[in-house]
Design a protein around this motif. Structure first.
Motif, PDB file in Angstrom:
ATOM      1  N   UNK A 122      -0.358   5.678   2.123  1.00 33.64           N
ATOM      2  CA  UNK A 122      -0.472   4.466   2.936  1.00 33.64           C
ATOM      3  C   UNK A 122      -1.500   3.508   2.348  1.00 33.64           C
ATOM      4  N   UNK A 123      -2.614   4.041   1.821  1.00 30.56           N
ATOM      5  CA  UNK A 123      -3.627   3.179   1.207  1.00 30.56           C
ATOM      6  C   UNK A 123      -3.110   2.532  -0.074  1.00 30.56           C
ATOM      7  N   UNK A 124      -2.349   3.296  -0.866  1.00 26.51           N
ATOM      8  CA  UNK A 124      -1.806   2.711  -2.102  1.00 26.51           C
ATOM      9  C   UNK A 124      -0.850   1.564  -1.793  1.00 26.51           C
ATOM     10  N   UNK A 125      -0.030   1.729  -0.761  1.00 27.09           N
ATOM     11  CA  UNK A 125       0.904   0.653  -0.396  1.00 27.09           C
ATOM     12  C   UNK A 125       0.166  -0.524   0.235  1.00 27.09           C
ATOM     13  N   UNK A 126      -0.912  -0.259   0.966  1.00 22.33           N
ATOM     14  CA  UNK A 126      -1.634  -1.336   1.634  1.00 22.33           C
ATOM     15  C   UNK A 126      -2.416  -2.196   0.647  1.00 22.33           C
ATOM     16  N   UNK A 127      -3.017  -1.568  -0.384  1.00 24.44           N
ATOM     17  CA  UNK A 127      -3.935  -2.294  -1.252  1.00 24.44           C
ATOM     18  C   UNK A 127      -3.441  -2.489  -2.685  1.00 24.44           C
ATOM     19  N   UNK A 128      -2.488  -1.682  -3.155  1.00 24.68           N
ATOM     20  CA  UNK A 128      -2.154  -1.762  -4.579  1.00 24.68           C
ATOM     21  C   UNK A 128      -0.651  -1.653  -4.833  1.00 24.68           C
ATOM     22  N   UNK A 129       0.161  -2.093  -3.883  1.00 19.69           N
ATOM     23  CA  UNK A 129       1.618  -2.134  -4.046  1.00 19.69           C
ATOM     24  C   UNK A 129       2.196  -0.783  -4.441  1.00 19.69           C
ATOM     25  N   UNK A 130       1.627   0.270  -3.905  1.00 24.64           N
ATOM     26  CA  UNK A 130       2.151   1.607  -4.143  1.00 24.64           C
ATOM     27  C   UNK A 130       1.613   2.301  -5.367  1.00 24.64           C
TER      28      UNK A 130
END
Length: 463
Positions: free
Chosen positions: A169-177
């Motif tokens: 979820x953090x990767x998708x929220x801040x770094x487009x996955x």
């Protein structure tokens, strides 16, 4: 006895006994027999005439005994210490493997002494460590699966702000996955909304709404600092609250509609019935009964008006107009509306609040305390200055509240009373928070409930 002989102590004692007996035998052989006789025979055989007797002194006997016993002692020591040395080397390798996290080694030695018991305990320790390691790996795998698939975005940063761990979820929220591991989290936040960056920089929990991807998103941010393996780390949780708040909003509207529908039906059904009865009485000419019908219709209409006005006052609560409040006239005016027993003396410092709003809160709280079912003389009011806050406590000796009711009592439209609107405590909470304070409910020891209203003094936390 047999077990003691097989022990390491028994073997060493036996070898020492044999060494001692051997030393005595060598000393006797050197000083008494057969070495003196052998020397005499050799002397007689080599020379003519009668050979004098040959005897060695005690010092020479001791020297010869030591020279003979020393190699024997070294050999016996090597025989005794060889298994101990092998075991120590094996234990050294096993401990090194444990240090590296490898618990797969076991020692195989067939001994029935203390060394055998040590090896058995070592193998049992290895088996326990293997089982614990396996369980730990399974728990870590389960925890990682849960954390990775939770909808809450989780970011763990080290002491210099680099990302040590981030879930999906953090990767998708801040770094487009894409992976965040090793990145500077401050640089990653450069593309985030300014309000979100500011909330993270403050390092406190926050609830905020930001615009992302063309729509508004509400986040609840939780931040905690702790030490991991002796090094400072920071854990940040980002929970999307938009859907949850929408569900809560819909649920609140449903509760409102149910309460209003129930109250409207309770008032409109009698009004409709009375209107029909009044028309029938007028048709039959029984005019003397019409005033009672109209009075009942008016009473139900006033009740309905008061109900709607209560909702309107909750929805349109004006901003508080705080002024310095002298306690004596305020308490005298409050006593005209409700009955209570004042505990202690009022504070010497005046209050700082909207007198009309706080008076309405206290009237509702004291009324609820009387309706709780306890003795009327046990409904008390206490005023106390705590730090820079004024603490107003209304208490009773009724049955108190269950944990479920305590958790929901301050929610709008929640009520355990059949005719309750669920607005009294909710309105008290709104007024307290509008003043920059808060309200808290708790059961009392010995029975009863106390409601604490905390208000800032002297304009503290005014905005």
């Amino acid at each position: 006895m047999t077990r003691r002989l097989h022990s390491l102590e028994g073997r060493l004692s036996l070898l020492l006994l044999l060494a001692g007996l051997g030393g005595v035998a060598i000393y006797i052989g050197v000083t008494e027999w057969p070495l003196p006789q052998l020397l005499a025979w050799l002397h007689a055989d080599l020379k003519v005439g009668e050979a004098p007797p040959v005897r060695l002194g005690s010092v020479a006997g001791l020297v010869i005994s030591v020279v003979v016993l020393l190699p024997m002692a070294l050999w016996m020591a090597s025989v005794v210490m060889s298994p101990v040395s092998r075991l120590l080397r094996a234990l050294e390798g096993s401990v090194a493997s444990y240090r590296d996290g490898d618990f797969s080694l076991s020692l195989v030695v067939d001994r029935r002494d203390e060394l055998g018991e040590l090896i058995t305990m070592h193998n049992a320790l290895g088996q326990t460590l293997r089982e614990q390691r396996q369980h730990l790996v399974q728990r870590e795998l389960l925890l990682d699966t849960v954390v990775q698939n939770t909808p809450v975005a989780l970011v763990l940063t080290d002491g210099v702000g680099r990302v040590a761990y981030a879930n999906i979820a953090a990767r998708h929220l801040f770094n487009e996955g894409r992976s965040l591991h090793g990145l500077d989290f401050g640089e990653v936040l450069n593309d985030a909304p300014a309000a979100l960056r500011e909330a993270i920089e403050q390092g406190e929990d926050a609830l905020l709404t930001v615009e992302m991807d063309g729509s508004e998103e509400t986040f609840h941010i939780s931040q905690r600092a702790f030490r991991l393996q002796g090094r400072p780390h920071r854990l940040q949780l980002f929970r999307r609250m938009t859907r949850e708040l929408s569900r809560q909003e819909v649920a609140s509207w449903k509760r409102v509609i149910r309460v209003i529908s129930h109250e409207l039906n309770n008032s409109l059904a009698p009004i409709s019935s009375l209107a029909h009865s009044g028309a029938e009485l007028a048709r039959r000419g029984e005019l003397d009964r019409l005033p009672g019908v109209f009075a009942t219709i008016g009473e139900r209409a006033r009740h309905l008006h008061g109900f709607i006005a209560g909702y309107a006052s909750f929805a349109k609560l004006p901003a508080p107009r705080r002024t310095a409040i002298a306690w004596t006239p305020f308490l005298d005016a409050l006593a005209l509306h409700c009955q209570f027993r004042l505990l202690g003396d009022p504070p010497s410092q005046p209050g700082w609040f909207d007198a009309a709003q706080v008076e309405q809160v206290l009237i509702n709280l004291i009324k609820n305390a009387h309706e709780a079912g306890g003795p009327d003389d046990e409904v008390t009011l206490a005023l106390q200055v705590v730090g820079r806050d004024l603490r107003v406590v209304v208490a009773d000796r009724g049955p108190g509240m269950s944990e479920t009711v305590l958790a929901q009592a301050l929610l709008p439209f929640y009520s355990t009373k059949r005719a309750g609107t669920g607005l009294g405590l909710a309105l008290a909470r709104e007024i307290a928070e509008a003043h920059g304070g808060r309200i808290a409910l708790a059961n009392r020891e010995g029975g009863g409930l106390q409601v604490a209203l905390l208000l800032p003094l002297g304009g503290v936390r005014d905005s």
